[in-house]
Design a protein around this motif. Structure first.
Motif, PDB file in Angstrom:
ATOM      1  N   UNK A  57       0.803  -1.077   0.123  1.00 23.78           N
ATOM      2  CA  UNK A  57       0.016   0.079  -0.067  1.00 23.78           C
ATOM      3  C   UNK A  57       1.097   1.082   0.155  1.00 23.78           C
ATOM      4  N   UNK A  58       0.604   2.086  -1.332  1.00 20.04           N
ATOM      5  CA  UNK A  58       1.472   3.446  -1.140  1.00 20.04           C
ATOM      6  C   UNK A  58       0.306   4.248  -1.473  1.00 20.04           C
ATOM      7  N   UNK A  59      -0.103   4.830  -0.128  1.00 21.87           N
ATOM      8  CA  UNK A  59      -1.035   6.196  -0.101  1.00 21.87           C
ATOM      9  C   UNK A  59      -0.417   7.265   0.648  1.00 21.87           C
ATOM     10  N   UNK A  78      -1.366  -6.598   4.909  1.00 20.24           N
ATOM     11  CA  UNK A  78      -1.006  -5.331   4.517  1.00 20.24           C
ATOM     12  C   UNK A  78       0.497  -5.329   4.358  1.00 20.24           C
ATOM     13  N   UNK A  79       1.063  -4.398   3.588  1.00 16.02           N
ATOM     14  CA  UNK A  79       2.371  -3.998   3.747  1.00 16.02           C
ATOM     15  C   UNK A  79       2.343  -2.281   3.261  1.00 16.02           C
ATOM     16  N   UNK A  80       2.324  -1.495   4.085  1.00 15.25           N
ATOM     17  CA  UNK A  80       2.346  -0.212   4.038  1.00 15.25           C
ATOM     18  C   UNK A  80       3.663   0.262   3.726  1.00 15.25           C
ATOM     19  N   UNK A  81       3.763   0.978   2.819  1.00  9.72           N
ATOM     20  CA  UNK A  81       5.213   1.486   2.205  1.00  9.72           C
ATOM     21  C   UNK A  81       5.210   3.273   2.205  1.00  9.72           C
ATOM     22  N   UNK A  82       6.421   3.492   2.633  1.00 10.00           N
ATOM     23  CA  UNK A  82       6.709   5.238   2.749  1.00 10.00           C
ATOM     24  C   UNK A  82       6.559   5.609   1.183  1.00 10.00           C
ATOM     25  N   UNK A  83       5.534   6.560   1.177  1.00  9.00           N
ATOM     26  CA  UNK A  83       5.507   7.169  -0.340  1.00  9.00           C
ATOM     27  C   UNK A  83       6.739   7.989  -0.612  1.00  9.00           C
ATOM     28  N   UNK A 204      -4.486  12.099  14.482  1.00  9.72           N
ATOM     29  CA  UNK A 204      -3.380  11.259  14.052  1.00  9.72           C
ATOM     30  C   UNK A 204      -2.474  12.341  13.170  1.00  9.72           C
ATOM     31  N   UNK A 205      -0.952  12.526  13.699  1.00 10.26           N
ATOM     32  CA  UNK A 205      -0.226  13.213  12.873  1.00 10.26           C
ATOM     33  C   UNK A 205       0.888  12.477  12.182  1.00 10.26           C
ATOM     34  N   UNK A 206       1.070  11.195  12.705  1.00  8.98           N
ATOM     35  CA  UNK A 206       2.020  10.367  12.628  1.00  8.98           C
ATOM     36  C   UNK A 206       1.708   9.630  11.143  1.00  8.98           C
ATOM     37  N   UNK A 207       3.065   9.217  10.668  1.00 15.38           N
ATOM     38  CA  UNK A 207       2.923   8.555   8.895  1.00 15.38           C
ATOM     39  C   UNK A 207       2.278   7.367   9.294  1.00 15.38           C
ATOM     40  N   UNK A 208       1.451   6.561   8.481  1.00 18.30           N
ATOM     41  CA  UNK A 208       0.860   5.483   8.557  1.00 18.30           C
ATOM     42  C   UNK A 208       1.270   4.445   7.641  1.00 18.30           C
ATOM     43  N   UNK A 209       2.897   4.549   7.682  1.00 18.74           N
ATOM     44  CA  UNK A 209       3.363   3.307   7.251  1.00 18.74           C
ATOM     45  C   UNK A 209       4.631   2.788   8.251  1.00 18.74           C
ATOM     46  N   UNK A 213       1.972   4.925  14.243  1.00 16.28           N
ATOM     47  CA  UNK A 213       0.839   5.787  13.827  1.00 16.28           C
ATOM     48  C   UNK A 213      -0.319   4.481  13.733  1.00 16.28           C
ATOM     49  N   UNK A 214       0.287   3.123  12.913  1.00 13.99           N
ATOM     50  CA  UNK A 214      -0.776   2.255  12.594  1.00 13.99           C
ATOM     51  C   UNK A 214      -1.203   1.663  13.847  1.00 13.99           C
ATOM     52  N   UNK A 215      -0.603   1.309  14.751  1.00 19.54           N
ATOM     53  CA  UNK A 215      -1.311   0.531  15.973  1.00 19.54           C
ATOM     54  C   UNK A 215      -1.645   1.617  16.962  1.00 19.54           C
TER      55      UNK A 215
END
Ligand code: AMP
Length: 508
Positions: A57-59, A78-83, A204-209, A213-215
């Motif tokens: 996920x790159x959003x 899920x595998x979120x990646x830093x955009x 939320x101001x944290x990055x979500x990758x 932030x995610x947890x």
């Protein structure tokens, strides 16, 4: 019964209660979020993607990313990646993950698209539909996709919900698989530590990758039946307007963000007076006690410093809420997993002794993927070695005193010095390079590199930085590059990253 799948966690909130929000947008209710989870499961399954299949996920940061994380995690991995990654970085991650699909936002240009096409990873667009509430979306595959997943339907407790890479002792980051039960345990621990309820709203101001932030922001808010209001990411100029509009009961951030917020506090006293913060949380890097004191004074809310790590699905220790004591400079007491101090031989040490911080508990990963060597050194007698050094006092409060692992903590963003070395070594003028942590007053640590040039070759600091920036996301690019005739060695003749800044006169 404790929920041990993400889908079960989402079942908790009241139908009409807000789950995910965004400044200036109508929130997504829990009913809508559950509808989105059901629809996404059906759509992904119809595309041939199911349980334990990886969806990269790159959003952009925001409500769609938060929603995509929880709904995709309900039925796949899920595998979120830093955009902010460069094409080379995306190529490494997408290949390493063996991603079955890549989610990108409609209309968002990212080098990840071209990389996915080159690698043959199917692209699926996330088409936001904010009319239904912040974070709602449709999935639109770039090319028709059909198939039958090996395992379809709702993910089970032992399925992997999330994979993230962590910087390692080699230049190749390691894959950390986190099972549904790991992330749910961690969300539950955070919910308990912070006494979160359905009336809480997190800004939320944290990055979500990243795990924090995610947890801590997203999953624990939803697990409590509360809401998370997702901004596009930290922005010091907009923070106070968001605070005023959203009236969150808490936010979580890294110390540098807190410092930046404090720097603008005086200009925003009226907003602060109207704010309804019940607590402020800090994690991922060490919070200077002065910042903690100042934040508490300015906002009139307790500042809870916690200690987290990707391999632990985030929270390991935390200072407790009042009336229990918060100890400045301490990361608090065990807050979920068991926490102990271990010596090199694997013995648990008594209170007060200095050693490696180790953890054991339901939130901890079962082990790095396909990496027996890393697992052999990371686990001792059932304990996971954090690579952090510390002590625990008589009351069980933990203090982090140093680090045994090679990693640069740039204000919470972790950089593998080996990855930077490997990139810079490709520069034709470079004979030798050692990337190291340089003390920085705000970030704690900043990335620096010492270079020995090849005979007869020349290069400037600027050239090296520009060269690195082509392949590495900005936060990994050394801010300081020094050229030396020889790189100083430690007493044993080994190259030592730790202590190099001091040796080179770049210490604090
Ligand atoms: P990450 O996997 O990116 O969450 O990074 C985990 C590492 O961040 C830990 O092993 C620590 O080195 C560091 N860390 C996390 N929380 C704190 C904290 N409160 N104080 C100091 N270091 C921290």
């Amino acid at each position: 019964m404790a929920a041990d799948t993400v889908l079960d966690l989402l079942a908790r909130g009241a139908d009409s209660a807000p789950a995910i929000g965004a400044p200036e947008h109508k929130p997504l209710t829990f009913a809508r979020l559950r509808e989105l989870a059901a629809r996404t499961m059906a759509d992904l399954n119809a595309m041939g993607i199911g349980r334990d299949d990886r969806v990269a996920i790159v959003l952009p940061n925001g409500p769609e990313m938060a929603a995509a994380f929880v709904v995709v995690a309900s039925c796949a991995t899920t595998a979120p990646l830093n955009p902010a990654y460069r094409a080379d970085e995306f190529e490494f991650y997408l290949t390493d993950l063996k991603a079955k699909a890549l989610l990108v936002q409609q209309g968002e240009d990212t080098p990840a698209r071209a990389v996915a096409r080159k690698l043959g990873v199917p692209l699926v667009e996330v088409v936001p539909d904010r009319g239904k509430g912040a974070g709602f979306f449709m999935l639109k595959p770039e090319k028709p996709m059909a198939g039958k997943p090996a395992k379809s339907g709702k993910a089970g407790p032992d399925d992997i919900a999330l994979v993230l890479h962590t910087s390692g002792t080699t230049s190749r980051p390691k894959i950390v698989p986190l099972a549904q039960r790991n992330v749910c345990a961690s969300a539950r621990h955070i919910t308990q530590t912070l006494s979160l309820t359905p009336s809480d709203a997190c800004l939320n101001i944290m990055p979500l990758f990243h795990i924090h932030g995610l947890i801590a922001a997203v999953l624990s808010s939803l697990a409590a039946g509360g809401s998370v209001v997702c901004t596009p990411g930290f922005n010091a100029l907009r923070f106070f307007a968001w605070l005023d509009e959203v009236k969150p009961s808490w936010y979580t951030a890294v110390p540098t963000m807190h410092q930046t917020i404090l720097a603008r506090a005086e200009r925003n006293t009226e907003i602060i007076a109207r704010a309804k913060l019940r607590l402020i949380r800090s994690s991922s890097a060490s919070l200077p006690p002065q910042v903690m004191t100042e934040l508490e004074k300015v906002f009139g809310a307790p500042v809870i410093e916690s200690y987290g790590m990707t391999e632990a699905a985030h929270q390991m220790a935390s200072n407790p809420l009042p009336p229990r004591a918060r100890k400045p400079g301490s990361v608090g007491i065990a807050a979920g997993p068991e926490v102990a101090i271990m010596d090199q031989e694997g013995n648990i040490l008594p209170k007060g002794a200095l050693g490696e911080i180790v953890i054991k508990g339901p939130n901890v990963t079962a082990g790095y993927e396909a990496n027996p060597a890393a697992n052999a050194s990371a686990f001792s007698n059932g304990w996971f070695r954090t690579g952090d050094q510390g002590t625990m006092d008589e009351e069980g409060y933990l203090r982090i005193t140093g680090r045994l692992k090679e990693l640069i903590n740039r204000g919470g963003e972790k950089v593998s010095p080996l990855e930077v070395d490997e990139t810079i070594m490709d520069h034709p003028a470079v004979a030798q390079v050692v990337t190291f942590a340089m003390p920085h007053d705000k970030l704690g640590e900043e990335v620096a590199a010492a270079i020995v040039l090849r005979e007869g070759q020349s290069a400037t600091e600027r050239e090296i930085r520009d060269f690195a920036a082509k392949k590495l996301a900005d936060f990994k690019v050394p801010r300081k590059v020094v050229f030396l005739a020889e790189i100083p060695k430690g007493a044993t003749g080994k190259l030592q990253r730790i202590g190099l800044a001091e040796k080179l006169g770049l210490g604090a």
